[in-house]
Design an enzyme around this catalytic site. Sequence first.
Site, PDB file in Angstrom:
ATOM      1  N   GLU A  28      -2.390  -9.814 -18.133  1.00 21.53           N
ATOM      2  CA  GLU A  28      -2.477  -8.932 -16.965  1.00 21.53           C
ATOM      3  C   GLU A  28      -3.200  -7.625 -17.242  1.00 21.53           C
ATOM      4  OE1 GLU A  28       2.140  -7.361 -16.696  1.00 21.53           O
ATOM      5  OE2 GLU A  28       1.017  -7.375 -14.846  1.00 21.53           O
ATOM      6  N   CYS A  64       0.867  -1.157   0.000  1.00 20.39           N
ATOM      7  CA  CYS A  64       0.000   0.000   0.000  1.00 20.39           C
ATOM      8  C   CYS A  64       0.909   1.213   0.000  1.00 20.39           C
ATOM      9  CB  CYS A  64      -0.850   0.029   1.267  1.00 20.39           C
ATOM     10  SG  CYS A  64      -1.763  -1.503   1.502  1.00 20.39           S
ATOM     11  N   GLU A  76       6.539 -14.109 -21.951  1.00 22.69           N
ATOM     12  CA  GLU A  76       6.410 -12.719 -21.512  1.00 22.69           C
ATOM     13  C   GLU A  76       5.247 -12.033 -22.243  1.00 22.69           C
ATOM     14  OE1 GLU A  76       7.194 -11.011 -19.156  1.00 22.69           O
ATOM     15  OE2 GLU A  76       6.979  -8.956 -19.844  1.00 22.69           O
ATOM     16  N   TRP A 121      -3.881  -1.843  -1.245  1.00 25.65           N
ATOM     17  CA  TRP A 121      -4.008  -3.089  -2.008  1.00 25.65           C
ATOM     18  C   TRP A 121      -4.318  -4.142  -0.965  1.00 25.65           C
ATOM     19  CZ3 TRP A 121      -1.860  -8.000  -2.351  1.00 25.65           C
ATOM     20  CH2 TRP A 121      -2.104  -8.697  -3.542  1.00 25.65           C
ATOM     21  N   LYS A 126       2.077  -2.526  -8.598  1.00 23.78           N
ATOM     22  CA  LYS A 126       3.405  -2.485  -9.219  1.00 23.78           C
ATOM     23  C   LYS A 126       4.457  -3.195  -8.365  1.00 23.78           C
ATOM     24  CE  LYS A 126       6.299  -1.159 -12.374  1.00 23.78           C
ATOM     25  NZ  LYS A 126       6.247  -1.964 -13.616  1.00 23.78           N
ATOM     26  N   HIS A 141       1.398 -32.327 -27.094  1.00 21.15           N
ATOM     27  CA  HIS A 141       1.356 -33.170 -25.892  1.00 21.15           C
ATOM     28  C   HIS A 141       0.199 -32.771 -24.971  1.00 21.15           C
ATOM     29  CE1 HIS A 141       5.047 -35.096 -27.071  1.00 21.15           C
ATOM     30  NE2 HIS A 141       5.595 -33.898 -27.260  1.00 21.15           N
ATOM     31  N   ASN A 161       1.392   0.118   5.733  1.00 19.51           N
ATOM     32  CA  ASN A 161       1.790  -0.638   4.552  1.00 19.51           C
ATOM     33  C   ASN A 161       2.541  -1.864   5.043  1.00 19.51           C
ATOM     34  OD1 ASN A 161       2.844  -1.587   2.116  1.00 19.51           O
ATOM     35  ND2 ASN A 161       4.600  -0.197   2.229  1.00 19.51           N
ATOM     36  N   GLY A 162       2.082  -3.051   4.623  1.00 20.93           N
ATOM     37  CA  GLY A 162       2.770  -4.269   5.029  1.00 20.93           C
ATOM     38  C   GLY A 162       1.778  -5.309   5.519  1.00 20.93           C
ATOM     39  N   ARG A 190       1.347   1.319  -5.927  1.00 26.48           N
ATOM     40  CA  ARG A 190       1.508   0.362  -4.826  1.00 26.48           C
ATOM     41  C   ARG A 190       0.173  -0.283  -4.440  1.00 26.48           C
ATOM     42  NH1 ARG A 190       6.421   1.275  -2.372  1.00 26.48           N
ATOM     43  NH2 ARG A 190       5.726   0.034  -0.609  1.00 26.48           N
ATOM     44  N   LYS A 234       1.889 -10.420 -20.416  1.00 29.31           N
ATOM     45  CA  LYS A 234       1.510  -9.022 -20.608  1.00 29.31           C
ATOM     46  C   LYS A 234       0.064  -8.909 -21.061  1.00 29.31           C
ATOM     47  CE  LYS A 234       4.108  -7.478 -19.243  1.00 29.31           C
ATOM     48  NZ  LYS A 234       5.352  -7.292 -18.551  1.00 29.31           N
TER      49      LYS A 234
HETATM   50  C1  AGP Z   1       5.025  -7.541 -14.884  1.00 25.58           C
HETATM   51  O1  AGP Z   1       4.312  -6.990 -15.933  1.00 25.58           O
HETATM   52  C2  AGP Z   1       4.269  -7.806 -13.691  1.00 25.58           C
HETATM   53  N1  AGP Z   1       3.531  -6.710 -13.247  1.00 25.58           N
HETATM   54  C3  AGP Z   1       4.918  -8.645 -12.597  1.00 25.58           C
HETATM   55  O2  AGP Z   1       4.969  -9.950 -13.084  1.00 25.58           O
HETATM   56  C4  AGP Z   1       6.325  -8.252 -12.075  1.00 25.58           C
HETATM   57  O3  AGP Z   1       7.277  -8.468 -13.060  1.00 25.58           O
HETATM   58  C5  AGP Z   1       6.640  -9.087 -10.820  1.00 25.58           C
HETATM   59  O4  AGP Z   1       5.732  -8.745  -9.813  1.00 25.58           O
HETATM   60  C6  AGP Z   1       8.047  -8.924 -10.335  1.00 25.58           C
HETATM   61  O5  AGP Z   1       8.316  -7.606  -9.970  1.00 25.58           O
HETATM   62  P1  AGP Z   1       9.796  -7.101  -9.714  1.00 25.58           P
HETATM   63  O6  AGP Z   1      10.544  -7.216 -11.009  1.00 25.58           O
HETATM   64  O7  AGP Z   1       9.631  -5.688  -9.262  1.00 25.58           O
HETATM   65  O8  AGP Z   1      10.385  -7.986  -8.665  1.00 25.58           O
END
Ligand code: AGP
Length: 593
Positions: free
Chosen positions: A477, A2, A470, A73, A588, A493, A99-100, A27, A474
């Site tokens: 998400e 948060c 990757e 969050w 993030k 398979h 936060n935590g 956050r 993307k």
């Molecule tokens: C990436 O698009 C994501 N939001 C997520 O997978 C991210 O890469 C992951 O949480 C790891 O974060 P970091 O690189 O800050 O450790």
Amino acid sequence: MCGIVGAVGFINPKEYIIEGLKKLEYRGYDSAGVAMLSDNTIKIIKDKGTIDHLATLLPECFDTDLAIGHTRWATHGAPNKTNSHPHISKSKKISIVHNGVIENYLDVKSFLNKHNYDFATSTDTEVVVNLIELFYEQNGDMLTALQKSMRILKGSYALCIINVDDPNSIYIMKNCSPLLIGACEDFTLVSSDAGAMTKYTDRFIELSDLEYGKIQKDKVEIYNINGQRVDKVATKKNLEDLEIDLNGYPHYMLKEIDEIENVIHKIISQYYVDDEFNFDKDLLSDMRRADNIIFIACGTSYHASLVGGRYFEVYNKSASIYFASEWAFHPTFPGNKPFVILISQSGETADVIHCQKIINEHKIPHLVITNTDGSTLQRNAMYYLLLYAGREISVASTKAYVAQVALLAILSRALGDIKQVITDLYKCIDIIRDIRYHWQDKIKDIAMQIKDIKDVFYLGRGYDYFMALEASLKLKEISYIHSEAFAGGEIKHGPIALIEQGMPVIIFITDPEITHSIRGNVEEVKARGAKTFTIARDSLSRETDTIIIQEYPSYLSSVAVSPFAFYLAYYVSLFKGYNVDKPRNLAKSVTVE
Ligand code: AGP
């Protein structure tokens, strides 16, 4: 996970609280709130929803010079008004933002139940504010109450606390979650992130773990868990590194994808100076000595690790690549001389921090690769390398991923002094520009075709498989489309059973050695009704391919081609009308395990 802000001595701090919280939305952003102290009362305004929504509930002007705010969050309890912060103690005298995650909050709750405390929310934070109140009532001193609480609470916390009995102070307390004090001329600020305070100051004091204290208009007092005063001076930070500005772009994600070419230039300029690789000699010799490179990371950084693992195989080293959340609970150090690389854009990912503690306990040499100067992972690293990608705000990581792969390419080649990597990376910049300037319309067209589809597959082999993973992450998400990536050879398979008429399958074809096989996979899915979109390298291309990329060395697939995948995910999300930069349920910085 948060964001918290606080201001003391700041007359009408509304703008700072709101603008500061907006900068912390990366956050978390499922609910938000503010507590202010005036006329011996704490007034709390909070609700489910964004900071913009919170702003509509607030008075024109804050009739106070002391306020704390929070963007959440959810970890404990649903994201609703009741569970949102700030929380208030039983007597309504003390309010808190947190936060935590408090790991032993159930034990503390039972302890408080015995002292006649009941709880209105499902949060761990409500437990903390009442614990502090209990100790405050017992001894009448907030600092002692904080110290006593710190001895009991287990887990991570950055806390700002206000008390009606002391209208001139914000009390603070920190363990394993960042907390910074912003030193200003006429008032004092506090936040989880310096970025929230840059409009007012460039001087910050960073709290260390297990420190607590209080801030006033013109005074800061910090103590360690033993109650000893800790002297800390404010240090200057480069505001450019902290600035968060859209620069006219509609979304951070688009801005950050467009920045990728500059990010590669920057990374080359940092790690290749005067025609020589520029790395710490001890780091290189520790890595040369190692027989196994262990990568530990999460999400996108894990995908970069998969690519990196293959880079080090050039030197007959083996590589083991793990999800941090798995490795932490089953630590293993394969090899006779292991060397660990931890990759994290934010440098604050809790799962990775957990792993780093284990690695440090075992005294295994390790390197942290992060984009965040001053982050927890960097501070506790044996070696670290920065990505210099500039701040990444969009939850979907784009430029940082490319920077991670580019840096791993340079670092791995530095072990053998293979300078060709630099020319290869410059070549990638041409391709990235080509995708940006010549293929955007085509990418928008693909986005329109897949935006209303339920499932999408990505396929690739070798480096293209890592790229596909990757690309798929993307898309899912930010567009909420169910998407999966497979190694081309694996679909027969099992996954091929899922192919239905018209299902989009996006295939990367950039490696000459496996073109034949991946082309075979294209035919296999087509024969089952898939609608294929092929992204092929020029020399391997056919007329029917959807996008044709200029020539580049296959090992840099994730650098050269990833902008295609990022733009595609961006446009699908945009066309669906979603919040591109702040997808649902995500944040993030994932600072909880
Ligand atoms: C990436 O698009 C994501 N939001 C997520 O997978 C991210 O890469 C992951 O949480 C790891 O974060 P970091 O690189 O800050 O450790």
